[in-house]
Write a protein that holds these residues in place. Structure first.
Motif, PDB file in Angstrom:
ATOM      1  N   ALA A  81       0.906  -1.310   0.067  1.00 59.44           N
ATOM      2  CA  ALA A  81       0.015   0.210   0.102  1.00 59.44           C
ATOM      3  C   ALA A  81       0.763   1.175   0.030  1.00 59.44           C
ATOM      4  N   LEU A  82       1.890   1.207   0.692  1.00 57.72           N
ATOM      5  CA  LEU A  82       2.714   2.289   0.640  1.00 57.72           C
ATOM      6  C   LEU A  82       3.339   2.698  -0.477  1.00 57.72           C
ATOM      7  N   ARG A  83       3.363   1.992  -1.550  1.00 50.49           N
ATOM      8  CA  ARG A  83       4.104   2.261  -2.955  1.00 50.49           C
ATOM      9  C   ARG A  83       2.949   2.963  -3.800  1.00 50.49           C
ATOM     10  N   HIS A  84       1.654   3.004  -3.175  1.00 54.53           N
ATOM     11  CA  HIS A  84       0.796   3.749  -3.865  1.00 54.53           C
ATOM     12  C   HIS A  84      -0.240   4.933  -2.989  1.00 54.53           C
ATOM     13  N   PHE A  85      -0.051   4.976  -1.677  1.00 56.33           N
ATOM     14  CA  PHE A  85      -0.590   5.706  -0.816  1.00 56.33           C
ATOM     15  C   PHE A  85       0.412   6.386   0.353  1.00 56.33           C
ATOM     16  N   ARG A  86       0.096   7.564   0.128  1.00 55.25           N
ATOM     17  CA  ARG A  86       1.017   8.272   1.386  1.00 55.25           C
ATOM     18  C   ARG A  86       0.546   7.963   2.716  1.00 55.25           C
ATOM     19  N   GLN A  87      -0.797   7.752   2.983  1.00 58.34           N
ATOM     20  CA  GLN A  87      -1.259   7.252   4.433  1.00 58.34           C
ATOM     21  C   GLN A  87      -1.743   6.087   4.460  1.00 58.34           C
ATOM     22  N   VAL A  88      -1.035   5.020   5.268  1.00 56.99           N
ATOM     23  CA  VAL A  88      -1.375   3.800   5.289  1.00 56.99           C
ATOM     24  C   VAL A  88      -1.768   3.559   6.786  1.00 56.99           C
ATOM     25  N   GLN A  89      -2.799   3.409   7.027  1.00 59.59           N
ATOM     26  CA  GLN A  89      -3.367   2.790   8.547  1.00 59.59           C
ATOM     27  C   GLN A  89      -3.473   1.416   8.474  1.00 59.59           C
ATOM     28  N   ALA A  90      -2.576   0.667   9.458  1.00 56.71           N
ATOM     29  CA  ALA A  90      -2.519  -0.908   9.601  1.00 56.71           C
ATOM     30  C   ALA A  90      -3.594  -1.229  10.496  1.00 56.71           C
ATOM     31  N   VAL A  91      -4.387  -2.247  10.329  1.00 56.08           N
ATOM     32  CA  VAL A  91      -5.196  -2.939  11.303  1.00 56.08           C
ATOM     33  C   VAL A  91      -4.923  -4.564  11.579  1.00 56.08           C
ATOM     34  N   CYS A  92      -4.734  -4.780  12.783  1.00 55.62           N
ATOM     35  CA  CYS A  92      -4.568  -6.237  13.254  1.00 55.62           C
ATOM     36  C   CYS A  92      -6.075  -6.789  13.502  1.00 55.62           C
ATOM     37  N   LEU A  93      -6.634  -7.794  12.614  1.00 52.27           N
ATOM     38  CA  LEU A  93      -7.835  -8.045  12.423  1.00 52.27           C
ATOM     39  C   LEU A  93      -8.176  -9.175  13.465  1.00 52.27           C
ATOM     40  N   MET A  94      -9.081  -9.049  14.235  1.00 49.55           N
ATOM     41  CA  MET A  94      -9.588 -10.202  15.123  1.00 49.55           C
ATOM     42  C   MET A  94     -11.116  -9.928  14.712  1.00 49.55           C
ATOM     43  N   LEU A  95     -11.687 -10.760  13.830  1.00 49.20           N
ATOM     44  CA  LEU A  95     -12.995 -10.937  13.277  1.00 49.20           C
ATOM     45  C   LEU A  95     -13.501 -12.055  12.555  1.00 49.20           C
ATOM     46  N   PRO A  96     -14.021 -13.026  13.345  1.00 47.97           N
ATOM     47  CA  PRO A  96     -14.278 -14.303  12.736  1.00 47.97           C
ATOM     48  C   PRO A  96     -15.754 -14.228  11.971  1.00 47.97           C
ATOM     49  N   ALA A  97     -15.631 -14.547  10.612  1.00 45.91           N
ATOM     50  CA  ALA A  97     -16.882 -14.336  10.036  1.00 45.91           C
ATOM     51  C   ALA A  97     -16.743 -15.314   8.855  1.00 45.91           C
ATOM     52  N   PRO A 154     -18.889 -10.650  22.858  1.00 44.08           N
ATOM     53  CA  PRO A 154     -19.826  -9.644  22.749  1.00 44.08           C
ATOM     54  C   PRO A 154     -19.622  -8.784  21.748  1.00 44.08           C
ATOM     55  N   TYR A 155     -18.666  -8.624  20.862  1.00 45.39           N
ATOM     56  CA  TYR A 155     -18.239  -7.682  19.998  1.00 45.39           C
ATOM     57  C   TYR A 155     -18.212  -8.611  18.665  1.00 45.39           C
ATOM     58  N   THR A 156     -18.720  -7.944  17.433  1.00 43.68           N
ATOM     59  CA  THR A 156     -18.240  -8.328  16.093  1.00 43.68           C
ATOM     60  C   THR A 156     -16.751  -8.706  15.917  1.00 43.68           C
ATOM     61  N   GLY A 157     -16.015  -7.491  16.280  1.00 36.48           N
ATOM     62  CA  GLY A 157     -14.776  -8.087  15.907  1.00 36.48           C
ATOM     63  C   GLY A 157     -13.834  -6.725  16.817  1.00 36.48           C
ATOM     64  N   MET A 158     -12.582  -6.816  16.613  1.00 33.81           N
ATOM     65  CA  MET A 158     -11.868  -5.916  17.291  1.00 33.81           C
ATOM     66  C   MET A 158     -10.545  -5.587  16.072  1.00 33.81           C
ATOM     67  N   MET A 184     -13.338 -10.050  24.489  1.00 30.35           N
ATOM     68  CA  MET A 184     -14.203  -9.285  23.938  1.00 30.35           C
ATOM     69  C   MET A 184     -14.681  -9.804  22.423  1.00 30.35           C
ATOM     70  N   VAL A 185     -13.713 -10.867  22.283  1.00 31.58           N
ATOM     71  CA  VAL A 185     -14.120 -11.165  20.269  1.00 31.58           C
ATOM     72  C   VAL A 185     -14.181 -12.718  20.655  1.00 31.58           C
ATOM     73  N   VAL A 186     -15.135 -13.442  21.133  1.00 32.38           N
ATOM     74  CA  VAL A 186     -15.338 -14.896  21.134  1.00 32.38           C
ATOM     75  C   VAL A 186     -16.304 -15.668  20.303  1.00 32.38           C
ATOM     76  N   SER A 187     -15.603 -16.364  19.346  1.00 31.34           N
ATOM     77  CA  SER A 187     -16.494 -16.948  18.467  1.00 31.34           C
ATOM     78  C   SER A 187     -17.524 -18.064  18.904  1.00 31.34           C
ATOM     79  N   GLN A 188     -18.666 -17.819  18.292  1.00 36.26           N
ATOM     80  CA  GLN A 188     -19.891 -18.757  18.791  1.00 36.26           C
ATOM     81  C   GLN A 188     -20.264 -19.563  17.811  1.00 36.26           C
ATOM     82  N   ASP A 189     -20.431 -20.683  18.195  1.00 29.89           N
ATOM     83  CA  ASP A 189     -21.342 -22.054  17.274  1.00 29.89           C
ATOM     84  C   ASP A 189     -22.692 -21.111  16.719  1.00 29.89           C
ATOM     85  N   MET A 190     -22.739 -21.257  15.308  1.00 29.25           N
ATOM     86  CA  MET A 190     -23.733 -20.696  14.640  1.00 29.25           C
ATOM     87  C   MET A 190     -24.201 -21.418  13.407  1.00 29.25           C
TER      88      MET A 190
END
Length: 323
Positions: free
Chosen positions: A118-134, A148-152, A245-251
């Protein structure tokens, strides 16, 4: 700010859906059957708290979005699709400049290769460590299994630090009930998540978790990162950050890892940027990585031959590794 979510699959629809639900402007960028379904019937976002039916604007590419100075581009594609997406969006006009010059791009993705791309193309890069089971298997429908939260979305500016944009994005995510801790060295968290994602290849091949093989892959990965001198959060830090805060449930209808879902859908798998990252670092630093190399080869076989998860047993996979 308006959020343009590029890659409206499991993660993109979960983030975009929660932002939309909380009152933020959102555009979902999708392709093929997913774009058709989202335009026809909206997004069906299923969570442990209930099902949301969301009518969110949909585009199929940059030509269909008139970018604004207050836009935030959220990249949620698989890593193998990142370069093409970045090349397509960065030259788009925005207020007498280009998107790459004036807009932030948020890399809400697994792996550690997207930020440098991304840094090759954008001056501003905001990185996210993703915890979001879907799970995304059916066009127009995403099952986000965490409570209790969809993701962090742990966030920081790449390569380090944070700024006013980081804080503003984090505040919007928090409003959408997506906890977003702002950290000064976000990549040490992304490397920790990389280690956790090494197990994705196992369920993509065998159809389920194999704790013994997971432990071997992670131990091998941690050794490689240590020899390479890469700062990585510990497993204890990672567990503490989640804090229950991010615990996967059986669905019903929820599937395995993102790699498992890619194999089931017959699409490209990002294993080259997960286990393949450890293999590449091992080769650079003279360390053998037989576990992750065997997993990488096995996933490529599944994709090439159309083998479903479970087509190779845990015992057969372990025999290949010689453990």
């Amino acid at each position: 700010m308006r959020y343009v979510v590029i890659g409206a699959g499991a993660v993109g629809c979960s983030i975009g859906g929660k932002l939309h639900e909380s009152g933020h402007e959102v555009v979902l960028v999708a392709r093929g059957a997913q774009a058709t379904a989202l335009r026809a019937d909206g997004l069906r976002l299923i969570t442990p708290q209930g099902t949301l039916h969301l009518d969110i604007p949909v585009a199929t590419g940059p030509d269909e979005v008139d970018l604004r100075p207050d836009d935030v581009l959220v990249l949620t594609t698989k890593t193998q699709d990142s370069a093409a997406a970045l090349r397509a969006w960065s030259p788009r006009p925005v207020a007498g400049a280009t998107a790459g010059q004036v807009l932030p791009v948020v890399t809400a993705q697994n792996g550690v290769a997207n930020e440098r791309m991304a840094l090759r193309h954008f001056r501003q890069v905001q990185a996210v460590c993703l915890m979001l089971p879907a799970t995304y298997l059916t066009p127009g429908e995403v099952i986000a299994t965490a409570a209790p939260y969809t993701g962090m979305l742990t966030i920081g500016r790449y390569p380090h630090g944070h700024d006013d944009t980081t804080e503003a994005i984090a505040a919007d995510l928090e409003k959408a009930n997506l906890p977003a801790p702002v950290v000064p060295r976000v990549m040490r968290w992304k490397y920790a998540k990389l280690l956790a994602n090494l197990a994705n290849a196992i369920d993509a091949v065998t159809g389920g978790p194999v704790p013994a093989l997971r432990d071997l892959a992670v131990a091998e990965g941690r050794e490689v990162l240590a020899v390479a001198g890469i700062d990585c959060a510990t497993e204890e830090e990672f567990v503490q950050l989640r804090g229950g805060m991010v615990v996967s449930q059986d669905m019903p209808g929820a599937g395995g890892s993102s790699s498992w879902q890619s194999v089931v859908r017959g699409t490209g798998v990002e294993t080259d940027y997960l286990n393949g990252e450890i293999v590449a670092l091992g080769r650079l630093h003279g360390i053998e990585t037989p576990v992750n190399e065997a997993l990488l080869v096995a996933v490529h076989e599944s994709v090439r031959t159309g083998r479903s998860p479970g087509g190779l047993t845990a015992a057969e996979l372990a025999a290949r590794i010689g453990r």
